[in-house]
Design a protein around this motif. Structure first.
Motif, short mmCIF file in Angstrom:
data_model
loop_
_atom_site.label_atom_id
_atom_site.label_comp_id
_atom_site.label_asym_id
_atom_site.label_seq_id
_atom_site.Cartn_x
_atom_site.Cartn_y
_atom_site.Cartn_z
N ARG B 132 -6.28 7.17 5.36
CA ARG B 132 -5.23 6.19 5.67
C ARG B 132 -3.93 6.56 4.99
O ARG B 132 -2.86 6.10 5.39
N SER B 133 -4.01 7.33 3.91
CA SER B 133 -2.76 7.73 3.26
C SER B 133 -2.90 9.17 2.80
O SER B 133 -3.89 9.55 2.19
N PHE B 147 4.75 11.66 3.25
CA PHE B 147 3.72 10.72 2.83
C PHE B 147 3.41 9.81 4.00
O PHE B 147 4.32 9.21 4.58
N TYR B 149 1.52 6.45 4.71
CA TYR B 149 1.01 5.31 3.94
C TYR B 149 0.50 4.28 4.92
O TYR B 149 1.26 3.82 5.78
N ILE B 153 4.46 6.87 8.64
CA ILE B 153 5.34 7.71 7.82
C ILE B 153 6.07 6.82 6.84
O ILE B 153 6.65 5.79 7.22
N PHE B 154 6.02 7.21 5.57
CA PHE B 154 6.69 6.46 4.53
C PHE B 154 8.17 6.86 4.53
O PHE B 154 8.51 8.01 4.28
N GLN B 155 9.03 5.88 4.81
CA GLN B 155 10.47 6.15 4.74
C GLN B 155 11.19 4.82 4.51
O GLN B 155 10.63 3.75 4.75
N LEU B 258 1.46 7.07 -6.20
CA LEU B 258 1.21 6.77 -4.80
C LEU B 258 -0.27 6.63 -4.44
O LEU B 258 -0.60 6.07 -3.40
N TYR C 149 7.45 -2.52 -0.96
CA TYR C 149 7.87 -1.67 0.16
C TYR C 149 7.72 -2.48 1.42
O TYR C 149 6.63 -2.98 1.72
N PHE C 154 3.28 -2.31 -3.05
CA PHE C 154 2.80 -0.99 -2.70
C PHE C 154 1.58 -0.66 -3.54
O PHE C 154 1.65 -0.62 -4.77
N SER C 156 -2.62 1.37 -3.16
CA SER C 156 -3.59 2.04 -2.31
C SER C 156 -4.73 1.07 -2.02
O SER C 156 -4.83 0.01 -2.62
N ARG C 157 -5.59 1.42 -1.07
CA ARG C 157 -6.66 0.49 -0.72
C ARG C 157 -7.61 0.26 -1.88
O ARG C 157 -8.09 -0.84 -2.10
N CYS C 161 -1.16 1.32 -8.09
CA CYS C 161 -0.59 2.60 -8.53
C CYS C 161 0.81 2.37 -9.13
O CYS C 161 0.98 1.46 -9.91
N MET C 162 1.77 3.24 -8.86
CA MET C 162 3.11 3.17 -9.47
C MET C 162 3.04 3.20 -11.00
O MET C 162 3.80 2.50 -11.67
N LEU C 258 11.21 7.56 -3.01
CA LEU C 258 10.90 6.25 -2.46
C LEU C 258 12.09 5.55 -1.80
O LEU C 258 11.91 4.60 -1.04
N ALA C 259 13.30 6.00 -2.13
CA ALA C 259 14.50 5.38 -1.57
C ALA C 259 14.46 3.86 -1.57
O ALA C 259 14.68 3.23 -0.53
#
Lengths: 329, 329, 329, 329
Positions: B132-133, B147, B149, B153-155, B258, C149, C154, C156-157, C161-162, C258-259
């Motif tokens: 999934r990611s 990436f 996620y 697409i992670f953006q 991540l 996000y 944000f 993971s399943r 994280c972060m 990550l913008a």
């Protein structure tokens, strides 16, 4: 023709150079040959002997007039035994060069490291005159260092030293000649700088370099780099500034340790952009120097070019042979 | 021939590639042209249009059948407005590529970053299937990152991201494309590795490389490097190990941030030595991962090669166009 | 009193905090207890249950009114299974906290990481309002990070994280909590800064700190440091500037990846000197940001203080429980 | 009682120590006082004079018997003029200490740096006996360095040197006494190590330290640290290993420059765990030394403890006063 003469020899990675000097350091004759290190040390020493003989012939003097030989070698040497311990660029190891030359010429022989020879040359005849202690810094394929302390080449009894290119500088930095990550030479040598500029050229970020030299390290010479600096190629300016300021910070560390009266910067790249190097090395030093050491060392550029080595080898041989009785075999 | 088709496009620094896919992702036609970025963005977009048209012709289908266009671009893009913000390798800036293509073809257009396209391609059809990611890491001239996620697409709304090549990595390290000292690309990109190997060749420490490719970065290709690795050239092995272990440590940092389920390593250099990269990246990760993250991400090698970009651009366009109503001008 | 209520819980290293909110996020009751992690997880969860019950009593509402519980935990968690995987400060591992609370209260329970809770709180009610993606950076004993996000935490399943405190930052730098040399927390956490200031005090170079707090890390609080900054203690200013500019460079790296639309700086030290942090983080970012990302993220300071965690845990629980059907045991 | 005597003096940051030695270096008398640097240099020198006088009285000898005075000072000194240039720990600057003592006692006075004095003491009477060149490395509040080269203290004409604590070591590393980020003392001094251990104690990761010394740098003494090492506190072992291996790599760099025959490690922390230091310094050196330098320097631990300074100051004074005619005012 009663005067005594001295042989100065510079054994380099690609070429060897012999010169005959009289006691006023007038050059009476000289000879240059390719080193051809790949032929091995035995053949190499034969070539050294031939080169010396040819220089004597060129000078028109006789072997009797020769008072001694000084030879600078590309790697760590044992000054007491006169042995070239290791010459990475030649692939030679443990060459008893003093013994071999003494056997041939029946004259005193003094072996020193080639960078030490060049620095001592600058000390006696060039940019180091008048100082009692000078630190020479020569960024080339690696970074050569030499130190004259209280009028003498600084070396240990059993080995030459001042291998400043192999000082830890940037942890996890690039791998250079000795496999050590982030050594000073991996950051600030001419070769390291050329490789960064070659990458810029490859990415299209250094068009003047790409145009004149392409992306081949063998073509990116000191002149190529100084042209790009003059053309104000932005990324080239950044690369140079970063590398030379860093060199300055490292030199500040050397000043904290050695407190030389004078720093002498030399080598082809320095000579192609002397003002830039002087300024940026000082910038880096000023970032880092403790107040008490702020003004103790001046920064100058070498004056003798390629002849520093043979002149220094000669002068050091005279210094040493004057000091000690050396059996002439 | 009533079926709907999709256009996938990969706009690269030197070449562009268009393909027509049916709904089962069978490739019906394709076309490749040189990019010639130096002719400017206007001419460039004309070449893109021509390339798409030629691919449609090659597929033998009509424009009516085309359901949408996905285009991957070499630089940060604005996904909402469909603008290529900056293409360092082309010298282009702020090209409203979605608008221009929509005006021409009257079809929905989706713009993404080229690395994102490749990573999404691997996610849908290659090494990322079933996760999934996924985090894609592609060391080339720079280091591309992408990436996926939770299946997308992670953006950011206004700009693509995952520019992992421009992360601070080695303070005071080498200067790479963006003028940032010690960014990840300055340490672990294929180009940075090539430049260290070129230096080794220049110093005579990488004879197989010197023999086959010399010291020109343009000649030191992925194959040259993998040959030297297989020949166990000691300094080349050290250079590669150091660069890839470092990449692994940085990837561990990305995992802490991540927590991707899978890391996909790709690009020419990785594909030339997949086992080495997989092993050394894991070594670096293991040095650095916190226990709780030790097993969360597996490391695999990309499978699709050069087609990842066009396949991913197509699939992403279908994903997006399926999601939103997009005016066809 | 027919209204539905929600429990927000913040499980910290030294204290725990429960609050009861109505649907307009009015706080109806609250309770605080010491965590006493050293008594073990079983006793600890009993204390959590008691704390929740006391808060419900304090609110004067019945268990029937409670719609769900959100609990922030000090370490990586598994969001799907509701397990606290590891709590380094408590010495706990693999605590199935969602199951345990569900068994007790027969209500849906949502487990998140405590920093994520705080960042989500700022997103919903504080400095993050109005942005779609925010990155929270909280320098304390370590450095907490959280990322919202596209309106969601944000993660993971299988794991939150972060963990930005554990990113490689300074090769061969100091060893911090996880034994990783030169992680971001080893450089820019409040604790790392305090330790540098304590050293300055020890050497007599920070007299105001030495006078008010001595050289004990436990006494050098955020207020001590901000007093020394205001007193313009030179070495303290240098230490802070260096640490925070470095944090800014690292944040620039996060922006490249990550913008986020907004960066939120928080924690006691930031709140004691908000202007300084904002300015120096921006200085560091400006050194490092690529032009395309230069203006994409604004830098602000957190607004909610200690309540961010309970508010965020509550809001996230409502978000999640609204999304999925969760069996109430 | 016709024999000549010598005064050795050690001026420290917190205490001063005077001793009277006969020509066989038997200690005839001694005196110790607090330095009280904060009272200023004028009062300080009065205290030095009183301390010397008391030591002479304690020895039961007359001023006539005193042949000369050697005084080690905590900071860079000018050996020719006998001036203490800067004493950071005392807050003194440019104190003409030789002139002041000569005026009082009418005897030759030799001023040296205190670390140089200690290293010269080890050279003459301790761990350096029998070597011609030794490098002393003393990790304490900072990192002291001293070098005996060819039988003499290595210093410049105008300033003492070997300030190895202030060498650039870890770019962007911690800020230590001189405000220089990542200097060697910021990484490997006893104080830097203590501060990392205090942080571990603060986080609950060094229970033996927390129990015996808490988190106050003033309480974390060499003995505290060696106890934690013996108790195998895991993070303390990691912190120590990392700091000392790094010191070893830096020492390898010094060997490349100076090629000392012997490295002498000293100071309270080294003496509390001599085997550990010797082993880990060697590990770091072995990572970094070039083959030609691999065996040139042995690593030993200092033998004289606190008396190295007064013994070395005495011996150096005899060495210098024997060499030059010095006016006794």
């Amino acid at each position: 023709m009663a005067e005594r003469c001295w042989i100065g020899f510079d054994l380099g990675g690609t070429k060897m150079l012999a010169a005959v000097y009289d006691e006023e350091y007038r050059c009476l004759g000289r000879e240059r040959k390719k080193t051809k290190g790949y032929l091995g040390a035995e053949v190499g020493v034969e070539r050294v002997i031939k080169c010396i003989q040819d220089a004597i012939d060129d000078a028109g003097c006789s072997l009797d007039q020769i008072a001694g030989i000084g030879i600078g070698c590309p790697g760590p040497i044992d000054p007491e035994r006169g042995v070239l311990l290791q010459a990475p660029n030649l692939g030679w190891k443990n060459v008893p060069i003093a013994d071999l030359l003494r056997k041939q010429f029946k004259k005193p022989v003094v072996v020193i490291n080639d960078v030490d020879a060049g620095v001592y040359g600058e000390y006696e005849f060039g940019a180091g005159r008048g100082a009692r202690s000078i630190l020479g810094v020569f960024p080339g394929t690696g970074i050569g260092g030499g130190f004259v302390y209280d009028g003498k080449i600084f070396q240990s009894r059993r080995i030459s030293c001042m291998e400043i290119g192999h000082i830890p500088t940037v942890p996890n930095g690039p791998i250079a000649s000795a496999g050590l990550p982030g050594s000073l030479e991996s950051v600030s040598s001419r070769l390291a700088i050329s490789a960064l500029i070659a990458q810029a050229a490859y990415r299209g970020q250094a068009p003047t370099v790409a145009g004149s030299a392409g992306t081949d390290l063998a073509n990116i010479r000191s002149g190529t780099i100084s042209d790009a600096l003059e053309a104000k190629e932005p990324l080239v300016v950044e690369i140079l500034t970063h590398a030379v300021v860093q060199l300055g910070r490292s030199i500040a560390g050397f000043v904290h340790m050695l407190a030389p009266e004078r720093i002498i910067l030399g080598g082809g790249l320095v000579e192609a952009m002397p003002d830039f190097f002087q300024k940026k090395v000082k910038d880096g030093m000023n970032e880092w120097l403790l107040p008490a050491y702020a003004d103790c060392a001046e920064v100058v550029v070498a004056k003798l070019g390629d002849d520093a080595g043979i002149q220094g080898a000669t002068a050091w041989a005279r210094h040493v042979i004057g000091d000690r009785e050396q059996p002439a075999d």
